[in-house]
Every structure is written in C-alpha cells, then in structure tokens.
Design an enzyme around this catalytic site. Sequence first.
Site, PDB file in Angstrom:
ATOM      1  N   SER A  12       0.843  -1.210   0.000  1.00  0.00           N
ATOM      2  CA  SER A  12       0.000   0.000   0.000  1.00  0.00           C
ATOM      3  C   SER A  12       0.875   1.256   0.000  1.00  0.00           C
ATOM      4  O   SER A  12       2.056   1.190   0.346  1.00  0.00           O
ATOM      5  CB  SER A  12      -0.875  -0.028   1.263  1.00  0.00           C
ATOM      6  OG  SER A  12      -1.616   1.157   1.415  1.00  0.00           O
ATOM      7  N   SER A 132       9.510   9.873   9.745  1.00  0.00           N
ATOM      8  CA  SER A 132       8.443  10.862   9.525  1.00  0.00           C
ATOM      9  C   SER A 132       8.947  12.203  10.064  1.00  0.00           C
ATOM     10  O   SER A 132       9.848  12.232  10.908  1.00  0.00           O
ATOM     11  CB  SER A 132       7.196  10.446  10.309  1.00  0.00           C
ATOM     12  OG  SER A 132       6.248  11.500  10.355  1.00  0.00           O
ATOM     13  N   TYR A 145       2.572   7.815  18.172  1.00  0.00           N
ATOM     14  CA  TYR A 145       3.211   7.800  16.847  1.00  0.00           C
ATOM     15  C   TYR A 145       4.551   8.547  16.883  1.00  0.00           C
ATOM     16  O   TYR A 145       5.569   8.051  16.387  1.00  0.00           O
ATOM     17  CB  TYR A 145       2.268   8.428  15.815  1.00  0.00           C
ATOM     18  CG  TYR A 145       2.796   8.362  14.404  1.00  0.00           C
ATOM     19  CD1 TYR A 145       2.916   7.136  13.744  1.00  0.00           C
ATOM     20  CD2 TYR A 145       3.175   9.512  13.718  1.00  0.00           C
ATOM     21  CE1 TYR A 145       3.402   7.072  12.446  1.00  0.00           C
ATOM     22  CE2 TYR A 145       3.662   9.454  12.425  1.00  0.00           C
ATOM     23  CZ  TYR A 145       3.766   8.231  11.791  1.00  0.00           C
ATOM     24  OH  TYR A 145       4.264   8.161  10.510  1.00  0.00           O
ATOM     25  N   LYS A 149       8.399   7.050  16.150  1.00  0.00           N
ATOM     26  CA  LYS A 149       9.278   7.547  15.079  1.00  0.00           C
ATOM     27  C   LYS A 149      10.538   8.204  15.659  1.00  0.00           C
ATOM     28  O   LYS A 149      11.615   8.100  15.072  1.00  0.00           O
ATOM     29  CB  LYS A 149       8.505   8.501  14.162  1.00  0.00           C
ATOM     30  CG  LYS A 149       7.389   7.817  13.362  1.00  0.00           C
ATOM     31  CD  LYS A 149       7.936   6.773  12.371  1.00  0.00           C
ATOM     32  CE  LYS A 149       6.852   6.200  11.476  1.00  0.00           C
ATOM     33  NZ  LYS A 149       7.350   5.232  10.482  1.00  0.00           N
ATOM     34  N   THR A 180      -2.379   8.777   1.735  1.00  0.00           N
ATOM     35  CA  THR A 180      -2.394   7.315   1.533  1.00  0.00           C
ATOM     36  C   THR A 180      -3.487   6.754   2.452  1.00  0.00           C
ATOM     37  O   THR A 180      -4.041   7.491   3.280  1.00  0.00           O
ATOM     38  CB  THR A 180      -1.048   6.660   1.940  1.00  0.00           C
ATOM     39  OG1 THR A 180      -0.957   6.694   3.373  1.00  0.00           O
ATOM     40  CG2 THR A 180       0.157   7.312   1.322  1.00  0.00           C
TER      41      THR A 180
END
Length: 248
Positions: A12, A132, A145, A149, A180
């Site tokens: 993906s 990220s 998150y 990262k 996405t």
Amino acid sequence: MNKVVVVTGATSGIGLETARRFAATGAKVVGTGRDQARLAELAKEVDLALTMDVTDDTSVKIATAAILKRYGGKVDVLVNNAGIGLFKPWEETDIAAIEKVMAVNFYGAVRVARALLPALIASGGVLVQVASVAGRRGYAKHTAYCASKHALVGWSESLRYDLAKTEADVVVVCPPAIRTPFFENAGYMSFEADHPGLQTMPTPEVANEILKAATDRPDTVILSNRAKLLDALNFVSPPLLRRVQVYK
Ligand SMILES: NC(=O)c1ccc[n+]([C@@H]2O[C@H](COP(=O)([O-])OP(=O)(O)OC[C@H]3O[C@@H](n4cnc5c(N)ncnc54)[C@H](OP(=O)(O)O)[C@@H]3O)[C@@H](O)[C@H]2O)c1
C-alpha cells in the site's frame, strides 16, 4: 540497477510506490506485507512478494531466510517502511495502544533491520528508514506515533556509529503528511478533514525521493520545504512552533 532491494509494507501507499520505483530501475525487488490479496497483486510488479508481519519473530525469520536464500545472501537496500499511525489525545492512548504502535514502527523496523544488516554490511548496502517529520518534533494527538518515530530516528543515528567502520549506510527519510490509506487506518476522519487545504507530495514523488536517498545516502532527508522550515523552527524555538503550528 543490478541490486537486491527489500521494501517492507509494500502492499500500500508509500511502500507500494517505492517497490514500483525500484523495480523500474531493473532492481530485483522483494515487497513484503500481510494482506494476501494485495500481495498477489504486488507479485505481478516485483521479483518476489512475501508475507512478513514485522511484529512477529517467526514471520520475519522465515521471510528474511527466504530472501537470503533466493539471492545468495545478497541484499543491497532495505527500505524499512511498514508502519501504522494513531491519532488520539494522550488520555485515550493507553499503554496497550502505545505498545501496538511501537511494535510495528519501532520494534518491527528494528527486527527486520537486525535480520538483514549482516547482508547489508557484506554488500556495503544501505538501510533506508522511513521515519516521519513526526520523528523530529511533536504533534497534537500523536504521542504514541511521535514516540515510535523518534525511537526509530534515535536507533538509526546510533546505528550509524556502530557501522562507521563498514561500507554500509543508514538513511532516515522523513515524509510530511502524504495522502495514503494510512490516515483512515490510523483513526483520522480522513486526510482532507484532518489536513484541510494541505498541499501534499504525491506518493510517486515520495518514492523518487526514497530512491534518490538510497543512491546519494545522506544521513537524513526531510521531504518538503515547509517541513524543513518547521523543523528548523522547532530547533530554534519549540514554544514558537507550538504557537504557529497550523495542525492542532
Ligand atoms: N502517509 C503519511 O502521511 C506518512 C507520513 C510520514 C511517514 N509515513 C510513514 O510511511 C510508512 C508507510 O505509510 P503509508 O502512508 O504508505 O501507509 P499505508 O498506505 O497504510 O501502508 C502501510 C504499509 O505497512 C504495512 N504494515 C502495517 N502493519 C504491518 C505489520 N505488522 N507487518 C508488516 N507490514 C505492515 C501494510 O501492509 P499490510 O497491511 O499488508 O501488512 C502497508 O503495506 C509508515 O512507516 C508511515 O509511518 C507516512
């Protein structure tokens, strides 16, 4: 490009485009993921599409052994891209939720890297960590998150020291928000609802940047000038960034 390139999370989004981009150079691309239907589609575009759940020791052992066997132990590039998001305020982000995000974004990436680093060192290859901009500064509702990262960035920066006497390199790529399926999977309303008016880089361009990073091997690449500016502002004055950051 006569290289063996492994891309995790290639079913993906950014991983899929990256696998396609490397395949277009003539590289032997191995794309991995869990979704069987999307792996079957991916198999039409790459040399090998393999099931690999990055959170599972056995799955990673089986997949990486198959890769090493097929290419005679040669791996030139590992793009550690598999990842998930989580968009929730800290009070709704319990330890189990944090562990789930860390399991994929940090421990998963480290697990795959550890399995393939001996081959990358032998080939003088490159480990590309898809981190990220959230690996460099904080964001509202992103505690888990951002932690995952930042951990990946810290691990990668330290690994560079350990690899200093080898020909292998570690490159950290930091995309900004890219449209996405990631956002819907992560509990956002939608990309548009949560990032109104935000100009984003198309995934093929992100894939180009990852290919360039794997070739040029800088330490870190921050994609987009806006993200570079905010990164610099965070370095100079985090309180000022908190005041101007449009994304709350
Ligand atoms: N989109 C953005 O705005 C953005 C911005 C900065 C960084 N990133 C990072 O870019 C990477 C790719 O994100 P994306 O936007 O392309 O998201 P995506 O479209 O949701 O793709 C995520 C990929 O990760 C794989 N994956 C998830 N959990 C996995 C697991 N346990 N084991 C193996 N594979 C797993 C998925 O494959 P299966 O479901 O088949 O397992 C899928 O191929 C992530 O690391 C993300 O943190 C994204």
